[in-house]
Design a protein around this motif. Structure first.
Motif, mmCIF file in Angstrom:
data_model
loop_
_atom_site.group_PDB
_atom_site.id
_atom_site.type_symbol
_atom_site.label_atom_id
_atom_site.label_comp_id
_atom_site.label_asym_id
_atom_site.label_seq_id
_atom_site.Cartn_x
_atom_site.Cartn_y
_atom_site.Cartn_z
ATOM 1 N N HIS A 88 -66.652 -36.252 33.867
ATOM 2 C CA HIS A 88 -65.654 -37.306 34.044
ATOM 3 C C HIS A 88 -66.269 -38.516 34.727
ATOM 4 C CE1 HIS A 88 -62.351 -39.382 36.205
ATOM 5 N NE2 HIS A 88 -61.710 -39.179 35.068
ATOM 6 N N ASP A 89 -67.086 -38.288 35.755
ATOM 7 C CA ASP A 89 -67.724 -39.400 36.466
ATOM 8 C C ASP A 89 -68.638 -40.200 35.550
ATOM 9 O OD1 ASP A 89 -66.404 -38.522 38.669
ATOM 10 O OD2 ASP A 89 -68.150 -37.625 39.646
ATOM 11 N N LYS A 90 -69.330 -39.517 34.668
ATOM 12 C CA LYS A 90 -70.226 -40.203 33.729
ATOM 13 C C LYS A 90 -69.453 -41.126 32.802
ATOM 14 C CE LYS A 90 -73.667 -39.199 30.136
ATOM 15 N NZ LYS A 90 -74.355 -38.110 29.402
ATOM 16 N N LEU A 91 -68.330 -40.648 32.279
ATOM 17 C CA LEU A 91 -67.510 -41.474 31.393
ATOM 18 C C LEU A 91 -66.923 -42.659 32.153
ATOM 19 C CD1 LEU A 91 -65.539 -38.762 29.360
ATOM 20 C CD2 LEU A 91 -67.752 -39.787 28.845
ATOM 21 N N LEU A 92 -66.435 -42.415 33.362
ATOM 22 C CA LEU A 92 -65.819 -43.467 34.162
ATOM 23 C C LEU A 92 -66.832 -44.553 34.533
ATOM 24 C CD1 LEU A 92 -63.517 -44.680 35.825
ATOM 25 C CD2 LEU A 92 -64.112 -43.086 37.668
ATOM 26 N N LEU A 93 -67.977 -44.154 35.046
ATOM 27 C CA LEU A 93 -68.977 -45.132 35.468
ATOM 28 C C LEU A 93 -69.612 -45.840 34.271
ATOM 29 C CD1 LEU A 93 -70.683 -43.130 38.359
ATOM 30 C CD2 LEU A 93 -68.951 -44.926 38.518
ATOM 31 N N GLY A 94 -69.732 -45.128 33.150
ATOM 32 C CA GLY A 94 -70.244 -45.768 31.938
ATOM 33 C C GLY A 94 -69.312 -46.856 31.446
ATOM 34 N N ALA A 95 -68.009 -46.599 31.493
ATOM 35 C CA ALA A 95 -67.025 -47.594 31.083
ATOM 36 C C ALA A 95 -67.022 -48.779 32.056
ATOM 37 C CB ALA A 95 -65.636 -46.970 31.009
ATOM 38 N N ALA A 96 -67.095 -48.490 33.357
ATOM 39 C CA ALA A 96 -67.098 -49.572 34.349
ATOM 40 C C ALA A 96 -68.323 -50.459 34.195
ATOM 41 C CB ALA A 96 -67.048 -48.970 35.750
ATOM 42 N N LYS A 97 -69.473 -49.869 33.934
ATOM 43 C CA LYS A 97 -70.701 -50.644 33.740
ATOM 44 C C LYS A 97 -70.596 -51.526 32.510
ATOM 45 C CE LYS A 97 -75.698 -50.047 33.130
ATOM 46 N NZ LYS A 97 -76.804 -49.049 33.001
ATOM 47 N N ALA A 98 -70.073 -50.971 31.405
ATOM 48 C CA ALA A 98 -69.924 -51.761 30.173
ATOM 49 C C ALA A 98 -68.936 -52.899 30.387
ATOM 50 C CB ALA A 98 -69.461 -50.855 29.030
ATOM 51 N N ALA A 99 -67.834 -52.627 31.098
ATOM 52 C CA ALA A 99 -66.844 -53.670 31.363
ATOM 53 C C ALA A 99 -67.436 -54.781 32.212
ATOM 54 C CB ALA A 99 -65.630 -53.061 32.059
ATOM 55 N N ALA A 100 -68.191 -54.419 33.255
ATOM 56 C CA ALA A 100 -68.803 -55.429 34.121
ATOM 57 C C ALA A 100 -69.778 -56.298 33.339
ATOM 58 C CB ALA A 100 -69.509 -54.735 35.287
ATOM 59 N N GLY A 101 -70.532 -55.682 32.423
ATOM 60 C CA GLY A 101 -71.484 -56.449 31.626
ATOM 61 C C GLY A 101 -70.801 -57.468 30.732
ATOM 62 N N VAL A 102 -69.750 -57.052 30.053
ATOM 63 C CA VAL A 102 -69.035 -57.961 29.151
ATOM 64 C C VAL A 102 -68.355 -59.078 29.943
ATOM 65 C CG1 VAL A 102 -67.091 -58.121 27.546
ATOM 66 C CG2 VAL A 102 -68.709 -56.229 27.356
ATOM 67 N N LEU A 103 -67.696 -58.743 31.051
ATOM 68 C CA LEU A 103 -66.991 -59.746 31.843
ATOM 69 C C LEU A 103 -67.961 -60.725 32.509
ATOM 70 C CD1 LEU A 103 -64.290 -57.445 33.482
ATOM 71 C CD2 LEU A 103 -64.008 -58.984 31.535
ATOM 72 N N TRP A 104 -69.136 -60.254 32.926
ATOM 73 C CA TRP A 104 -70.143 -61.142 33.524
ATOM 74 C C TRP A 104 -70.669 -62.127 32.490
ATOM 75 C CZ3 TRP A 104 -71.933 -62.781 37.987
ATOM 76 C CH2 TRP A 104 -73.175 -63.404 38.039
ATOM 77 N N GLU A 105 -70.950 -61.632 31.296
ATOM 78 C CA GLU A 105 -71.438 -62.518 30.232
ATOM 79 C C GLU A 105 -70.395 -63.572 29.890
ATOM 80 O OE1 GLU A 105 -72.498 -60.200 26.878
ATOM 81 O OE2 GLU A 105 -74.380 -59.465 27.732
ATOM 82 N N SER A 106 -69.145 -63.164 29.888
ATOM 83 C CA SER A 106 -68.085 -64.090 29.500
ATOM 84 C C SER A 106 -67.853 -65.161 30.560
ATOM 85 C CB SER A 106 -66.792 -63.310 29.247
ATOM 86 O OG SER A 106 -65.736 -64.174 28.938
ATOM 87 N N SER A 107 -67.859 -64.787 31.849
ATOM 88 C CA SER A 107 -67.529 -65.748 32.903
ATOM 89 C C SER A 107 -68.736 -66.546 33.369
ATOM 90 C CB SER A 107 -66.917 -65.012 34.086
ATOM 91 O OG SER A 107 -67.825 -64.062 34.601
ATOM 92 N N ALA A 108 -69.864 -65.890 33.563
ATOM 93 C CA ALA A 108 -71.031 -66.573 34.117
ATOM 94 C C ALA A 108 -71.894 -67.216 33.047
ATOM 95 C CB ALA A 108 -71.861 -65.580 34.937
ATOM 96 N N LEU A 109 -72.113 -66.513 31.949
ATOM 97 C CA LEU A 109 -73.000 -67.015 30.898
ATOM 98 C C LEU A 109 -72.250 -67.670 29.752
ATOM 99 C CD1 LEU A 109 -75.479 -63.982 30.738
ATOM 100 C CD2 LEU A 109 -75.621 -66.045 32.152
ATOM 101 N N LYS A 110 -70.920 -67.634 29.795
ATOM 102 C CA LYS A 110 -70.083 -68.262 28.773
ATOM 103 C C LYS A 110 -70.370 -67.720 27.376
ATOM 104 C CE LYS A 110 -68.432 -70.873 32.017
ATOM 105 N NZ LYS A 110 -67.078 -70.576 32.579
ATOM 106 N N LYS A 111 -70.695 -66.443 27.299
ATOM 107 C CA LYS A 111 -70.957 -65.825 26.005
ATOM 108 C C LYS A 111 -69.699 -65.091 25.541
ATOM 109 C CE LYS A 111 -75.956 -65.009 26.339
ATOM 110 N NZ LYS A 111 -77.014 -63.969 26.303
ATOM 111 N N GLU A 112 -69.380 -65.252 24.261
ATOM 112 C CA GLU A 112 -68.205 -64.585 23.710
ATOM 113 C C GLU A 112 -68.579 -63.168 23.270
ATOM 114 O OE1 GLU A 112 -65.128 -65.550 23.665
ATOM 115 O OE2 GLU A 112 -65.613 -67.468 24.634
ATOM 116 N N ASN A 113 -67.673 -62.231 23.495
ATOM 117 C CA ASN A 113 -67.876 -60.854 23.081
ATOM 118 C C ASN A 113 -66.599 -60.364 22.412
ATOM 119 O OD1 ASN A 113 -67.895 -57.808 23.346
ATOM 120 N ND2 ASN A 113 -69.909 -58.253 24.229
#
Length: 601
Positions: free
Chosen positions: A523-548
């Motif tokens: 369960h921890d692996k799935l949760l942390l994997g999802a959180a990491k993917a979400a942080a990556g997409v949101l960082w690209e969108s807000s800081a790097l202005k990249k669309e996903n």
């Protein structure tokens, strides 16, 4: 009369007879005459059994005699001398549980003959006058439009609030949904074999094990022993344990192709529901008789529960379950099929193709790295009339999607997930010989088919759901469910875990840990994997202005009230005295950074 050809009787010259090798007596003894009086016998006869008085037995055999007696057995390798030692390990839970006597019923199905092990003769017959049809409310049925049907996870989320309260629901695809069934291809249908196992339907209401027959140990100490590698037997000294044996009703059957199994299933159903003996025309085969006298769905269901609750014969059927789609072949088209069959292309990439569902965007199982895990691989099931799956929940309380490719209907029964613990309490009362209060980890190993009427009398709601070919059944987290087949059919099922599964996953992970139960996913692996993917997409969108393309998906589950943020809080954070969230001891800095990104979204 001449004595030349006389056969010795064994009594002539008894004193001169030699003792056969290996049978020499190690202890000399002499039988004493018993006076021909009522007082001398001292025997109590009950049901053709007798019990000598203990003082008489003690006077005949002392401790040294018993030891010599047992020692003499050890010099005879064909005698199981350790059986005497094991007998002392039996306890009140095995000898004094007052099990109901199992009545040996006449055989209703005879399988195999000297020339063919796959043939069958069905002696039992349908008894409509003794039908046990339960009166149940139907689970909801949904008919999505073409547009709604495009996104599987989104549609499940839309119907979730209406369907979850039933534990189960049925989805009927739009009329345009006609995926090719690869199981019908000649190579697969006629040549590919699969394993079957035998189910004794009249015995499903008894308690049995999913595995081979085994002995369960009930520890006397308050501390529960740790279960290693899924084995139910503790390595502790069994002399300190209560023990009892649970048999298994799942024996291996013959191998079949789909073609031969369909013939076997059709023959069984036609013989059982029709009086074949009255058919005198040699040109009319049993399949034709079945078509002329096909029983209704309600008739089959009523007869099924009659066999379980009030059997008159032993009814054995065959089924093939938990067959990996990779081994036999999935019924859905996959990428190589698209090149061979261009009309399959839209079904290859479909959200409803069971091969794609575990890895869909928005499914937490996409963060599970082991592609060969049984959780991720679709499972095929081949059934015949009365073949059953007994009451169970899905592993890790995952969602499950079941699709029927072809064949006769399948009848499902579902219990809402909020009643799962009450169901366990009913099982405890039904089978008090198993101490599930102290050993709840045994529950997932046991199999029983309790009647819906019995469950409803205990205050547990049960809902009925009939699946037809080309339809889907959704099982919700924690929902106990069972099903049986009304004839030959082929179905396929797979697990999935949308974001709103996270609270269920956290609860069941803690429960498994307390039960020392081996898990299939982290369960921890799935949760942390999802959180990491979400942080990556949101960082690209807000800081790097990249669309996903998945930006909106992640945004809906993040933020202060997002379900992903809430799950991460429960796992890695706590409220301090100032009402601020602080990481638990041992939480990595990288996790804290991820949390702050998705929290501030």
């Amino acid at each position: 009369m001449s004595t030349k050809g006389r056969i010795p009787t064994g009594y002539d010259n008894a004193k001169t007879l030699s003792v056969p090798p290996g049978f020499a007596s190690r202890t000399a003894f002499t039988l004493k005459k018993v006076a021909d009086s009522g007082e001398a016998t001292n025997l109590t006869v009950v049901d053709r059994e007798f019990k000598p008085e203990p003082n008489k037995m003690d006077s005949l055999l002392n401790n040294s005699d018993i030891e010599n007696f047992k020692t003499s057995f050890r010099h005879r390798p064909w005698i199981l001398h350790d059986q005497f030692d094991r007998a002392s390990e039996k306890c009140d839970s095995e000898l004094g549980m007052n099990f109901p006597l199992r009545v040996h019923l006449p055989k209703g199905v005879i399988r195999g003959c000297p020339t063919c092990h796959d043939c069958q003769k069905v002696i039992a017959r349908w008894r409509p006058e003794e039908s046990r049809l339960p009166e149940l409310e139907d689970a909801p049925v949904f008919h999505p439009t073409e547009g709604e049907f495009e996104d599987m996870l989104k549609y499940i989320a839309e119907i979730h609030s209406k369907a979850e309260n039933y534990g189960i629901c049925r989805i009927v695809p739009p009329p345009s949904w006609h995926p090719p069934c690869l199981l019908k291809e000649k190579m697969t249908w006629e040549t590919q074999k699969f394993n079957t196992y035998i189910q004794q339907i009249d015995g499903l209401q008894r308690l049995s094990s999913k595995r081979k027959p085994r002995r369960f140990h009930e520890k006397m100490e308050a501390k529960r022993p740790k279960i290693l590698s899924g084995d139910l037997e503790s390595s502790a000294d069994t002399n300190e344990a209560k023990c009892f044996t649970i048999s298994s009703d799942f024996e291996s059957g013959p191998k079949f192709t789909l073609e031969s199994f369909k013939k076997h299933a059709d023959e069984f159903k036609s013989q059982y529901f029709c009086n074949i003996d009255t058919v005198t025309d040699p040109n009319v085969n049993s399949i034709t008789v079945q078509e002329l006298h096909e029983p209704s769905l309600l008739s089959i269901e009523g007869e099924y529960w009659r066999i379980i609750e009030n059997p008159s014969e032993e009814i054995e059927v065959l089924c093939g379950t938990n067959l990996k789609a990779q081994a036999l072949r999935s019924g859905f088209p996959v990428k190589p099929s698209a090149a061979e069959m261009p009309e399959c292309s839209k079904y290859v990439e479909s959200n409803w193709n069971l091969n794609n569902i575990p890895k869909l965007p928005g499914s937490l199982l996409s963060f599970e790295s082991c592609d060969n895990s049984a959780i991720l691989v679709p499972q095929l099931s081949m059934g015949m009339c009365f073949a059953s799956h007994c009451w169970r929940t899905e592993e890790h309380h995952l969602y499950s999607l079941c699709y029927m490719h072809l064949g006769s209907p399948k009848v499902f029964y579902g219990i809402p997930g909020r009643y799962c613990f009450k169901f366990v309490e009913v099982v405890k009362r039904q089978f008090p010989q198993i101490c599930l209060s102290e050993h709840p980890e045994l529950l997932h190993e046991l199999v029983t088919q309790i009647s819906p009427s019995t469950l409803m009398s205990e205050g547990i709601p049960v809902y009925r759901c009939v699946q037809n070919p080309l339809e889907f059944i959704v099982i919700f987290p924690g929902a106990y469910h069972s099903e049986f087949d009304c004839g030959f059919n082929c179905s396929e099922s797979v697990h999935f875990a949308p974001f709103y599964w996270l609270p269920h996953g956290q609860n069941i992970a803690e429960l498994y840990s307390g039960q020392y139960r081996k898990t299939s996913i982290s369960h921890d692996k799935l949760l942390l994997g999802a959180a990491k993917a979400a942080a990556g997409v949101l960082w690209e969108s807000s800081a790097l202005k990249k669309e996903n393309i998945n930006h909106q998906l992640w945004k809906t589950v993040c933020g202060k009230d997002g379900i992903l943020v809430k799950a991460l809080k429960v796992c890695c954070y706590f409220h301090d005295s100032t009402n601020n969230w602080k990481p638990l001891h041992g939480t990595l800095m990288s996790i804290d950074i991820i949390f702050r990104i998705i929290f501030s979204c």
